[in-house]
Design an enzyme around this catalytic site. Structure first.
Site, PDB file in Angstrom:
ATOM      1  N   HIS A 188       0.831  -1.208   0.000  1.00  0.00           N
ATOM      2  CA  HIS A 188       0.000   0.000   0.000  1.00  0.00           C
ATOM      3  C   HIS A 188       0.864   1.256   0.000  1.00  0.00           C
ATOM      4  O   HIS A 188       0.492   2.285  -0.575  1.00  0.00           O
ATOM      5  CB  HIS A 188      -0.944  -0.018   1.205  1.00  0.00           C
ATOM      6  CG  HIS A 188      -1.997  -1.067   1.102  1.00  0.00           C
ATOM      7  ND1 HIS A 188      -3.039  -0.967   0.222  1.00  0.00           N
ATOM      8  CD2 HIS A 188      -2.142  -2.259   1.710  1.00  0.00           C
ATOM      9  CE1 HIS A 188      -3.796  -2.044   0.314  1.00  0.00           C
ATOM     10  NE2 HIS A 188      -3.265  -2.843   1.215  1.00  0.00           N
ATOM     11  N   ARG A 293      -3.909 -10.415 -14.163  1.00  0.00           N
ATOM     12  CA  ARG A 293      -3.764 -11.624 -13.356  1.00  0.00           C
ATOM     13  C   ARG A 293      -5.092 -11.926 -12.667  1.00  0.00           C
ATOM     14  O   ARG A 293      -5.571 -11.120 -11.872  1.00  0.00           O
ATOM     15  CB  ARG A 293      -2.667 -11.437 -12.310  1.00  0.00           C
ATOM     16  CG  ARG A 293      -1.301 -11.046 -12.878  1.00  0.00           C
ATOM     17  CD  ARG A 293      -0.307 -10.831 -11.747  1.00  0.00           C
ATOM     18  NE  ARG A 293       0.970 -10.355 -12.215  1.00  0.00           N
ATOM     19  CZ  ARG A 293       1.306  -9.067 -12.337  1.00  0.00           C
ATOM     20  NH1 ARG A 293       0.415  -8.127 -12.015  1.00  0.00           N
ATOM     21  NH2 ARG A 293       2.494  -8.703 -12.769  1.00  0.00           N
ATOM     22  N   ARG A 329      -5.262 -13.373 -18.133  1.00  0.00           N
ATOM     23  CA  ARG A 329      -4.570 -14.651 -17.981  1.00  0.00           C
ATOM     24  C   ARG A 329      -5.424 -15.560 -17.107  1.00  0.00           C
ATOM     25  O   ARG A 329      -5.824 -15.175 -16.008  1.00  0.00           O
ATOM     26  CB  ARG A 329      -3.189 -14.454 -17.340  1.00  0.00           C
ATOM     27  CG  ARG A 329      -2.408 -15.765 -17.198  1.00  0.00           C
ATOM     28  CD  ARG A 329      -1.049 -15.538 -16.550  1.00  0.00           C
ATOM     29  NE  ARG A 329      -1.159 -15.186 -15.145  1.00  0.00           N
ATOM     30  CZ  ARG A 329      -0.126 -14.783 -14.393  1.00  0.00           C
ATOM     31  NH1 ARG A 329       1.076 -14.687 -14.925  1.00  0.00           N
ATOM     32  NH2 ARG A 329      -0.301 -14.480 -13.120  1.00  0.00           N
ATOM     33  N   GLU A 427       6.602 -19.207 -21.666  1.00  0.00           N
ATOM     34  CA  GLU A 427       7.397 -19.068 -20.448  1.00  0.00           C
ATOM     35  C   GLU A 427       8.137 -20.357 -20.098  1.00  0.00           C
ATOM     36  O   GLU A 427       8.717 -20.463 -19.022  1.00  0.00           O
ATOM     37  CB  GLU A 427       6.511 -18.617 -19.280  1.00  0.00           C
ATOM     38  CG  GLU A 427       5.284 -19.469 -19.077  1.00  0.00           C
ATOM     39  CD  GLU A 427       4.318 -18.861 -18.068  1.00  0.00           C
ATOM     40  OE1 GLU A 427       4.733 -17.999 -17.267  1.00  0.00           O
ATOM     41  OE2 GLU A 427       3.146 -19.253 -18.088  1.00  0.00           O
ATOM     42  N   ASN A 450       9.967 -13.688 -16.786  1.00  0.00           N
ATOM     43  CA  ASN A 450      10.378 -14.067 -15.428  1.00  0.00           C
ATOM     44  C   ASN A 450      10.568 -15.580 -15.320  1.00  0.00           C
ATOM     45  O   ASN A 450      11.628 -16.071 -14.923  1.00  0.00           O
ATOM     46  CB  ASN A 450       9.340 -13.601 -14.404  1.00  0.00           C
ATOM     47  CG  ASN A 450       9.179 -12.088 -14.394  1.00  0.00           C
ATOM     48  OD1 ASN A 450       9.927 -11.378 -15.049  1.00  0.00           O
ATOM     49  ND2 ASN A 450       8.201 -11.605 -13.663  1.00  0.00           N
ATOM     50  N   ASP A 451       9.511 -16.340 -15.659  1.00  0.00           N
ATOM     51  CA  ASP A 451       9.609 -17.797 -15.585  1.00  0.00           C
ATOM     52  C   ASP A 451      10.510 -18.352 -16.683  1.00  0.00           C
ATOM     53  O   ASP A 451      11.241 -19.320 -16.459  1.00  0.00           O
ATOM     54  CB  ASP A 451       8.220 -18.435 -15.680  1.00  0.00           C
ATOM     55  CG  ASP A 451       7.555 -18.562 -14.309  1.00  0.00           C
ATOM     56  OD1 ASP A 451       8.274 -18.472 -13.300  1.00  0.00           O
ATOM     57  OD2 ASP A 451       6.329 -18.748 -14.250  1.00  0.00           O
ATOM     58  N   ARG A 461      14.334 -18.430  -8.699  1.00  0.00           N
ATOM     59  CA  ARG A 461      14.370 -16.986  -8.419  1.00  0.00           C
ATOM     60  C   ARG A 461      14.154 -16.681  -6.945  1.00  0.00           C
ATOM     61  O   ARG A 461      14.480 -15.596  -6.473  1.00  0.00           O
ATOM     62  CB  ARG A 461      13.301 -16.253  -9.246  1.00  0.00           C
ATOM     63  CG  ARG A 461      13.625 -16.160 -10.719  1.00  0.00           C
ATOM     64  CD  ARG A 461      12.623 -15.291 -11.444  1.00  0.00           C
ATOM     65  NE  ARG A 461      11.296 -15.889 -11.446  1.00  0.00           N
ATOM     66  CZ  ARG A 461      10.170 -15.206 -11.288  1.00  0.00           C
ATOM     67  NH1 ARG A 461      10.212 -13.920 -11.054  1.00  0.00           N
ATOM     68  NH2 ARG A 461       8.998 -15.804 -11.336  1.00  0.00           N
ATOM     69  N   CYS A 498       5.428  -9.675 -21.379  1.00  0.00           N
ATOM     70  CA  CYS A 498       4.729  -9.183 -20.193  1.00  0.00           C
ATOM     71  C   CYS A 498       5.541  -9.387 -18.919  1.00  0.00           C
ATOM     72  O   CYS A 498       5.049  -9.135 -17.823  1.00  0.00           O
ATOM     73  CB  CYS A 498       3.361  -9.847 -20.049  1.00  0.00           C
ATOM     74  SG  CYS A 498       3.419 -11.623 -19.737  1.00  0.00           S
TER      75      CYS A 498
END
Length: 537
Positions: A188, A293, A329, A427, A450-451, A461, A498
């Protein structure tokens, strides 16, 4: 003069005195009680008071930060009454003869740790929400009040972390920067920093002697400087003016195309993790949503979301984006994102286990419910679907058959839906190697760097010991991206990125030269990336 390093969560430079937010520490230790039912009644009264407080804060927040941002307090009201949370509290009181303060604190810690262990930054940050509601109930039980975090004059605010209620209570005109001990890009504190366009750094530990002292927050360099000397102050003041000037120039890019000097148009989209994030995407002039997501609908609850619940969420984002493309997704539960009611077995290597599309294909009714919700929502905007963790053509064909069955059922029920593009995430190395065949089955590819990097380099990671080995610029990863783009284009597939690499300005020109069609990044990166694109020949 002392320098402290941290992690930047919103870039900028601020100069001013430090104000440390000191929180009251309540006694949550175990004190055995004699009458569990009386203690449960005491808890119930405190819970009801906490819910009333949250409803009051929700009304205040609606006027200050808007209904979507204020929705967190509505969610927190429901979380306090969640069966899992309540059962945990009741169980500790009855079985251990525990006092309510201890039971609430321990229940909050247990549930928040589940979220904290998740890899997804958005979900990980929700751990703070669980701790916040537990602390609120404990505060009521102890007869305390909400803490005042206002500052008499503009200051750099330091805290371990800020709860949603604390961020609403802040006098926004008196905050120069945030420095926190905990938090992430999805906390936040970070969300508020992006909304207010002020610098923020996390991962910094200070002591009470800082309070009131002159300080510099340079989140470009990821550092906090206490009691700077004159030379450093002059240097950072100059950089601050330059950064403000550049930010103003970036604002001028709103409404302009993301197009290179050579005329190549790049679709510049945003990654979001909730309905409320769509507002942030629009504020930063995203041209669409490249990754929505959907896991947020499944986590933090004890039953599957209904078709109508999902439909409302997808429809709201579609309407907000007003005709701009929104790529949803399908659920990526498993690995670090766990929900008990899915009843997934423990796995030795969950990142490569039963997750994402594998769950959907194994549980077609669950999958069809989500697809029906997405197709129904497509009547209200420009929606597309992409499927994660694909490794074969057979998987895609099975998905297409299920999607076809969903469309058939909607037609029979006379339920309208739009023309929904079908895409997959690239990915896994298997998907890269099969990309030419896969391109003949779908409308688009979205490369999840990322993956893909993790699987290509065989590096977890989450393992900090391997950080020095992790290289997202590794030639193998870049070759895979190039191969995917070439094979996609060969068969009429547009190709986007992405993952985090999409926002890496050092690679923007490389991606454009490879032929990338779309880049989808966090909303706060949109304008800087557009500026980079518009200056490439």
């Amino acid at each position: 003069m002392k320098r402290y390093n941290g992690k930047s969560i919103y870039k900028g430079i601020a100069i001013g005195p430090v104000k440390i937010l000191k929180k009251v520490v309540y006694d949550t230790s175990l004190h055995p009680i004699e009458n569990p039912e009386a203690e449960i009644e005491r808890y119930n009264k405190a819970r009801d008071t906490a819910v009333a407080q949250l409803q009051a804060i929700y009304q205040k927040a609606k006027t200050e930060v808007g209904e979507e941002a204020a929705a967190i307090f509505d969610v927190q009201s429901m979380l306090i009454g969640d069966d899992d949370f309540t059962d945990s509290v009741y169980s500790l009181i009855r079985d251990e003869k525990a006092n309510a303060e201890y039971a609430v604190f321990q229940s909050g810690e247990s549930i928040s740790q589940i979220f904290a262990g998740m890899e997804d930054e958005y979900m990980k940050a929700r751990s703070a929400d669980i701790k916040d509601i537990a602390r609120r109930v404990v505060t009521v039980l102890c007869g305390g009040e909400d803490e005042n975090v206002d500052s008499d004059a503009p200051a750099i605010l330091y805290a371990d972390d800020l709860t949603p209620a604390e961020t609403v209570a802040l006098d926004k005109s008196k905050i120069l920067a945030f420095v926190t001990k905990f938090g992430s890009s999805q906390s936040h504190t970070a969300i508020l920093a992006r909304t207010m366009n002020i610098p923020a750094i996390t991962g910094v530990v200070i002591d009470s002697e800082w309070n009131g002292k002159e300080c510099i927050v340079d989140s470009f360099a990821g550092e906090v400087i206490l009691e700077p000397d004159e030379e450093t102050l002059a240097e950072k003041t100059k950089l601050q003016k330059e950064a403000l000037s550049k930010r103003e120039l970036l604002q001028n890019l709103k409404g302009k195309e993301s197009i290179t000097l050579g005329g190549k148009k790049i679709n510049l989209y945003a990654n979001i993790g909730s309905v409320a994030d769509a507002d942030l995407a629009l504020e930063n002039d995203a041209e669409g949503i490249g990754l929505f997501r959907s896991e947020f609908l499944y986590l933090g609850r004890h039953t599957y979301p209904t078709e109508d619940e999902q439909f409302v969420a997808y429809k709201n984002v579609a309407k907000k984006m007003n005709g701009k493309k929104v790529i949803i997704r399908t659920l990526d539960i498993g690995a670090d994102k766990q929900a008990d009611y899915f009843k997934l077995d423990e796995e030795e290597n969950p990142a490569m286990g039963f997750r994402a599309i594998r769950i959907c294909l194994d549980r077609p009714d669950l999958f069809k419910t989500q697809l029906r919700a997405i197709y129904r929502a497509s009547a209200f905007g420009n929606l597309a679907i992409m499927y994660p963790m694909i490794i074969s053509v057979d998987e895609v064909r099975r998905i297409k058959k299920i999607a076809s069955d969903v469309c058939y059922s909607l037609n029979k029920e006379n339920i309208p839906y739009g023309n929904v593009e079908q895409g997959i995430m690239i990915e896994t190395p298997a998907a890269v190697m099969m990309s030419e065949e896969l391109a003949q089955e779908v409308d688009f590819f979205s490369i999840g760097t990322n993956d893909l990097t993790q699987y290509t380099l065989a590096i977890d990671r989450q393992n900090s010991r391997l950080e020095s080995f992790y290289d997202p610029h590794h030639p193998a990863v870049l070759r895979e991206i190039q191969m995917t783009i070439e094979n996609g284009h060969k068969h009429g597939c547009w190709v986007g990125i992405c993952g985090e690499l999409g926002a890496d300005l050092e690679l923007t020109e490389t991606f454009i030269n490879m032929g990338i069609d779309e880049l989808s990044v966090s909303p706060s990166h949109i304008l800087a990336l557009r500026d980079r694109i518009r200056n490439i020949k």
